[in-house]
Design an enzyme around this catalytic site. Sequence first.
Site, PDB file in Angstrom:
ATOM      1  N   PRO B 183       0.829  -1.217   0.000  1.00  0.00           N
ATOM      2  CA  PRO B 183       0.000   0.000   0.000  1.00  0.00           C
ATOM      3  C   PRO B 183       0.857   1.258   0.000  1.00  0.00           C
ATOM      4  O   PRO B 183       1.950   1.288   0.573  1.00  0.00           O
ATOM      5  CB  PRO B 183      -0.802  -0.116   1.301  1.00  0.00           C
ATOM      6  CG  PRO B 183      -0.066  -1.078   2.156  1.00  0.00           C
ATOM      7  CD  PRO B 183       0.713  -1.981   1.251  1.00  0.00           C
ATOM      8  N   GLY B 185       0.504   5.538   0.503  1.00  0.00           N
ATOM      9  CA  GLY B 185      -0.326   6.681   0.902  1.00  0.00           C
ATOM     10  C   GLY B 185       0.235   7.963   0.327  1.00  0.00           C
ATOM     11  O   GLY B 185       0.090   8.256  -0.847  1.00  0.00           O
ATOM     12  N   GLU B 255       1.250  17.867   4.983  1.00  0.00           N
ATOM     13  CA  GLU B 255       0.935  18.326   3.632  1.00  0.00           C
ATOM     14  C   GLU B 255       0.726  17.162   2.659  1.00  0.00           C
ATOM     15  O   GLU B 255       0.043  17.313   1.655  1.00  0.00           O
ATOM     16  CB  GLU B 255       2.068  19.208   3.097  1.00  0.00           C
ATOM     17  CG  GLU B 255       2.263  20.495   3.866  1.00  0.00           C
ATOM     18  CD  GLU B 255       3.524  21.217   3.396  1.00  0.00           C
ATOM     19  OE1 GLU B 255       3.403  22.270   2.760  1.00  0.00           O
ATOM     20  OE2 GLU B 255       4.630  20.700   3.650  1.00  0.00           O
ATOM     21  N   THR B 258      -1.115  10.574   4.685  1.00  0.00           N
ATOM     22  CA  THR B 258      -2.541  10.214   4.635  1.00  0.00           C
ATOM     23  C   THR B 258      -2.991   9.548   5.930  1.00  0.00           C
ATOM     24  O   THR B 258      -2.177   9.039   6.712  1.00  0.00           O
ATOM     25  CB  THR B 258      -2.791   9.220   3.494  1.00  0.00           C
ATOM     26  OG1 THR B 258      -2.033   8.030   3.757  1.00  0.00           O
ATOM     27  CG2 THR B 258      -2.384   9.803   2.141  1.00  0.00           C
ATOM     28  N   THR B 265       1.675   3.665  10.460  1.00  0.00           N
ATOM     29  CA  THR B 265       2.953   3.975  11.120  1.00  0.00           C
ATOM     30  C   THR B 265       2.794   4.292  12.600  1.00  0.00           C
ATOM     31  O   THR B 265       3.767   4.478  13.295  1.00  0.00           O
ATOM     32  CB  THR B 265       3.646   5.198  10.478  1.00  0.00           C
ATOM     33  OG1 THR B 265       2.726   6.287  10.447  1.00  0.00           O
ATOM     34  CG2 THR B 265       4.136   4.890   9.090  1.00  0.00           C
ATOM     35  N   ALA B 267       1.242   7.088  13.990  1.00  0.00           N
ATOM     36  CA  ALA B 267       1.766   8.453  13.914  1.00  0.00           C
ATOM     37  C   ALA B 267       1.455   9.301  15.142  1.00  0.00           C
ATOM     38  O   ALA B 267       0.556   9.001  15.926  1.00  0.00           O
ATOM     39  CB  ALA B 267       1.188   9.130  12.671  1.00  0.00           C
ATOM     40  N   GLY B 321      -2.486  -5.845   5.948  1.00  0.00           N
ATOM     41  CA  GLY B 321      -3.640  -5.525   5.129  1.00  0.00           C
ATOM     42  C   GLY B 321      -3.603  -4.069   4.740  1.00  0.00           C
ATOM     43  O   GLY B 321      -2.637  -3.359   5.028  1.00  0.00           O
ATOM     44  N   TYR B 526      13.942  14.538  18.602  1.00  0.00           N
ATOM     45  CA  TYR B 526      14.322  14.489  17.200  1.00  0.00           C
ATOM     46  C   TYR B 526      15.788  14.866  17.082  1.00  0.00           C
ATOM     47  O   TYR B 526      16.187  15.916  17.595  1.00  0.00           O
ATOM     48  CB  TYR B 526      13.535  15.561  16.443  1.00  0.00           C
ATOM     49  CG  TYR B 526      12.557  15.040  15.443  1.00  0.00           C
ATOM     50  CD1 TYR B 526      11.266  14.724  15.824  1.00  0.00           C
ATOM     51  CD2 TYR B 526      12.923  14.888  14.122  1.00  0.00           C
ATOM     52  CE1 TYR B 526      10.353  14.269  14.895  1.00  0.00           C
ATOM     53  CE2 TYR B 526      12.009  14.429  13.191  1.00  0.00           C
ATOM     54  CZ  TYR B 526      10.733  14.117  13.578  1.00  0.00           C
ATOM     55  OH  TYR B 526       9.837  13.674  12.657  1.00  0.00           O
TER      56      TYR B 526
END
Lengths: 613, 613
Positions: B183, B185, B255, B258, B265, B267, B321, B526
Site C-alpha cells: 500500500p 499513501g 501536507e 494520509t 505507522t 503516527a 492488510g 528528534y
Amino acid sequence: MSESDHSPEPAAARAELDRCDDAGLIRPAPPSTRTADRERLDVWGFADSAFRINANDAVEMTGDRYSLAGVELPDLLPWMNRVLGAQLDRRVVNRSQYPPAIPEPRRNPAFASELQKFLCDDAICDDPRIRLRHGHGHSQEEMYCIKYARPVRLPDVVVYPSQPEHVESLVGAALRHGVCLIPYGGGTNVTHALMCPADEERMIVSVDMSRMNRILWIDPYNRMACIEAGAVGREIVEQLAESGFTMGHEPDSIEFSTLGGWIATHASGMKKNRYGNIEDLVLDITAVTAEGELSRSSVAPRESVGIDHRRWLYGSGGNLGIVTSAIVKIFPTPEVQRYESVIFRTFEDGFAFLYDLTRHSVPPASVRLVDNLQFQFSMALKPASMGPRALKRKLEKLYITRVRGFDPAEMVACTLVFEGSREEVEAQQSALFRIARKHGGLKAGSENGKRGYELTFAIAYIRDFVMEYYLLAESFETSVVWSEVLVLCANVKRRVREEHAARGLPGEPFISCRITQVYSAGVCIYFYFAYYYRGVENPSAVFAEVERAARDEVLRCGGSLSHHHGIGKLRQEFLPEVMSDAMLEWNRRIKKAVDPHNVFGSSNQGVGGPTPD
Amino acid sequence: MSESDHSPEPAAARAELDRCDDAGLIRPAPPSTRTADRERLDVWGFADSAFRINANDAVEMTGDRYSLAGVELPDLLPWMNRVLGAQLDRRVVNRSQYPPAIPEPRRNPAFASELQKFLCDDAICDDPRIRLRHGHGHSQEEMYCIKYARPVRLPDVVVYPSQPEHVESLVGAALRHGVCLIPYGGGTNVTHALMCPADEERMIVSVDMSRMNRILWIDPYNRMACIEAGAVGREIVEQLAESGFTMGHEPDSIEFSTLGGWIATHASGMKKNRYGNIEDLVLDITAVTAEGELSRSSVAPRESVGIDHRRWLYGSGGNLGIVTSAIVKIFPTPEVQRYESVIFRTFEDGFAFLYDLTRHSVPPASVRLVDNLQFQFSMALKPASMGPRALKRKLEKLYITRVRGFDPAEMVACTLVFEGSREEVEAQQSALFRIARKHGGLKAGSENGKRGYELTFAIAYIRDFVMEYYLLAESFETSVVWSEVLVLCANVKRRVREEHAARGLPGEPFISCRITQVYSAGVCIYFYFAYYYRGVENPSAVFAEVERAARDEVLRCGGSLSHHHGIGKLRQEFLPEVMSDAMLEWNRRIKKAVDPHNVFGSSNQGVGGPTPD
C-alpha cells in the site's frame, strides 16, 4: 538538573527523594495481609460485611467498613416490594445451599510431580471450596449456580506462583503434560471468563496471581510504577498513596480486582476523565505465553515499534497468556478531592447537561447520572432520620418538590468527583454548575455526592443478599454515541418489560440505568435488571434469557457489546453480529498461531475451545 | 433534546444543522484537485517550491507557498559552511542524475488481465517514473539512491483503487495469481517501508490510495468523521474546517501524508497535547486483509470487545492488510490559536522548564525545545533586514546578550502553540510563562513562535537542495523517560562526532536535537544529522553507518527504537535488542497466520519476507 530548585514543594520533593534508592526508585514493602480483609467464598465481598433483615424487619449492614453499615434501613424492603410487586420478607427465604456438590478433580500425576519441583506445598491447593471459588466470577448465573445448582466443571487444582519464573515453569509444564491454564486475579469477572469449559478433558489449573501482588518500584521522577499483575486495586491505592501518588484507576471492583485483570478485560476506571482508562495508563506489559516471556528492554512514554504485544493483551481475557507485571503511569495525589451532586427534573435534562458538559467544559474526574428509579433506590437506602435531621430532610424535600416543582417520580441525580489543584477544581466546578443551571439543575450537596460513590461498594453486597429472598439481579453495560443514548435507554427498558411480561413472571421487573462515563463521541451506560423469581422454574436461566434479549436490543440501538466488562464466554455468541467474518477468523487464527496447544484454554471470546486441533 | 436551546453558539449550531442530511450527517464533496498542488517526483514537496542559490550567492526559496519564499537568505550558506567546515558553493555541484536506470517491470499476465475487469485503464499505470516514485519514501538513502544510484527493485505496476471493493478485488486477484501488494499513501515514509524487497520474485503492485481520499461523512453531533484512508492531511484539515471542525492530528508530513499512513505507522501529531496521537483519535478502522474485510457493525466511544483488530493495525506498516477508511474523533475549530516563544540560557534550563511544565500545568497544544545549534540555524534562515527592522533586531539581540547575559553559543528556544477557548489559552499561557520565568526564560514573541512552526514545512525542502552541494542530512527520533533525556542527547551527539571523526570525514558533523513532544513519563527527541560528503566514497552508506551507530547509542541510553516513524525495514535489525524472542516469534507467527501467502509482502518489521513458506 535544576528541577528541585524550582519545585513548589521542596520539602515534599526532598522527603520523596529520601525514600529513593540510588536508582531514584522507591521499593515498597509487600502489602501486609490483614485478617480483617478476609473475603467470603460464597458471596461477594469482605467477610465482615453483609446485608441482613433484622428483627424489626428492617435491612441493616454488618460491620463498620461501609458508611451504610450499622444503621437500620427501614425504607428499603417496603420500597423494593412496591417497585417489584414482590414480597421480600425475612420469613420467606430461599436458603443458599452453598457449597454445592463439587466434582472430583482430574489428576495429571506427571504434571503434579513437576509442579512440586518449583512450587512449595502451600502454593498448590486442591481444597474443594477453593477450587470452586476459582471456577467462577460474580455474574448472576455463576453466583446462583454455586448456591442453588451444581457446577459441572471446576479447576482441578489452584496454584499460587510468587514470581515470574513460576509462571514460566507452569506454562512449560502445562505444555509438556497437556494441561489447561486459566489465570485468576480478583475473581470479580462478570463475563464467565473464569468459568471452566464444560467439555475440557484436560486437567484445569487455576493460576491464582495473589502472591504476585507487589509494587516492585515507584519512579517518582518519571511518574511510573512497576506493579505485579496480582496486585489488588485497593492495595495499589494504599501503597501508592504512601508515596504521594495515585494510579487513578478505580473500577467499581477496585476492592478486589487486580492489575492483571484490568489489562485482560480492558478495564475502565470511574475517574477516567482525569486519569484515562487502562490502555491510557499502561506503558508496558510483561506476560508469559506459550512461546515464552513477552517483554521489552526498556519503557518509553510512547512508541511506534510496529506490531506491538502490549496492544494485543488488552482484552485478551486469559486466552493468550498470563500478564505478570506492568509499568503504569502514576500521578501525584491531587491537592483537592471534592464530591458534589446535582438534581435535574428529568433524565432527558440530565442527559442534555452531560452532553453540554463535554462540549463546553472539562468534565470532572467522574460524573454519573442515575435515572429516576436509581435515584429512588438511593433514597430508599437512607437510614431513618429523627429530630432536627428528619426535619431538615423533610424541608429539603418540600423545597425541591413544592417550591421548585421537581416530581419525585421523574427527577434524577448526577454525582460528581472533582480532583486536581484547587484552581482546576474551582474552574471545573464553576463551569459545571453554570451548565447545570442552564438545564434546570439544582445543587444537591457534596454529602449526597459522596454517598453516591460510597453506595457503589456497599450495593455490590445487595445482590447476594436479595438472592435469598427470591430476587435475581445483575448489571450489564454498553457504550454508545450520544445521538443514540436516549433511544437506547428507552428501548432496552421497554424490551426488558416486554420480555418479563411475555414470560408471565411475577410482579414487575426492576430495570434502571445510569450513565457512568462520558466521552467526546458518547457515553457508557450501565443497566440494572432484577426480578422476583418466587415460583419461577429455572429462574437463573430465565434471567439470562431476558438479559440476552436486552443485549440484542442494545446492539439494535447501536450500542457496543461491552464498554469495559468484556466478552468472556457470556457475550461471545454476539460476536458475529458486531464483527465481520474476517475479524472472527483473525481471532481464531491468531489464537492458534500463538497458542497452538491451547494451553490457555479458558475458551473466552469464542477462540481456543476445549479440544486443540 | 434541548441541547440546541442551550448552546452558546446557536447560530453556528443552526448553520451546521442546515448542512446535515436526514441522518444528521454532513457529506462533503470530494476534495478538488488543484494543479498548483502538483508534487515533484524527484525531490520532496510541491513543484512550485524549492531552494536554490541565486546569482548573489544567497539562498532563496521559489514560489509563494511558504513564508520563507521570495526573500534572500544571505546568512544561510556562510553559517552552514562555518558549522560544517564545508564549502557549499553554487559552482561546486553534485548534479542529480535523476531519473536513474529503471528496471523493466515483471509481468504477470493472468493478474494483469484480471485487473482490467475491475479497474479502468487510467487506474493502472506502468510509467517508469511513477513506478520509481512508488518504490521509495523520503529517507536519505532512498533519495540519494534515486538521484545518484540505481534502484534494484521497484513496483512493477501502480494501481489506483477508488472504492473498497477495488481493494478487495485486488487482494483476491493477488492471492490467486501470486502477486505482492504494497500500500502507498503519501509516499513520505522514512523507514524504508515502501522500499521493495530486493529479492521479491513475484510481481509487485503498489496500491496507491490517493483516489480513496474522501471524507465520507461528518457527524457534528457525535463529533466523529468517517474518512477514507487515502485522504491527505492538508485536505482533511481544509475540509473539516469548512464545517467548523478539526481532527487535530498534524504530523510534520501533514501536507502529503494520509490517514491510512498515520494508522500504519502509528503516527504522532504536533498538537497531541490537546488532541492526542493517532491511537487516541481513531474510533474504528476498516481494512482489507487476505481473509477479507475487517469491519464492525457500529462505532462506539470506547469498548472492551476482546482481541481487537483496531489495535493490531496501528503500526502494522502494510504487513497485515490495507486500511480503507477510519472513523475519527473531531473537535470544533478552537476559538483561539496563539503562537509564542521563550528563550532560555541553556538546553538544560529549557529541559527543566519542560519538566516543570508537565508537572505543574496543562501544557499547550504543542511545545518544542530546540537546542542551540538549531536555534542558530533558524537565525541563519532569517532574511536580510534593513532600516528600522534591522535596528530593532540588533537592539533585541543586544538586550538579550548584553543586558540579560544570554550567550549566543548556548541559548535555546522553545516554541509554543496554544489552542482552545480564550479562557483556557489565557490560563495556560499565564501558568506557562510563570514556570518559564523560574527557569530564566525570556518571552521571545509570537512571531518567532509562528516562524518556528512554519519553518518545519519549508525546511523539509532543504535536504534535497543541499544534497546537490555535497551535504547529506536526515532526522531520526526516539522517545525516552525524563531522567535519561539529557544523558541521551549528550551521548548521541558525542557518538556521532566520534563516528564522524573515526572515519576521517570532511569538516565537522552537524548534529542537533529538539524535544518535540512531552508526556507524563518522558519526551520525544528528534535528532538532525548532516555531514559534508565531498570526496567521500559511498557517502550514503557512510551516512547510514553513522546513523546506525547513533541508533545504537539511543538504545544504550534507554531510548525507544522509534516514537512515531516506526520500524519499516530501516530499523528491523534492532528489534532483537528491544523485544524478547517470544515477541519476535509472535510477530512472525501472527503474520503467517493472517497472511499465509504473504500477499502484503512489503517485508517490514522483519516479518513476511519475500519468499512465502
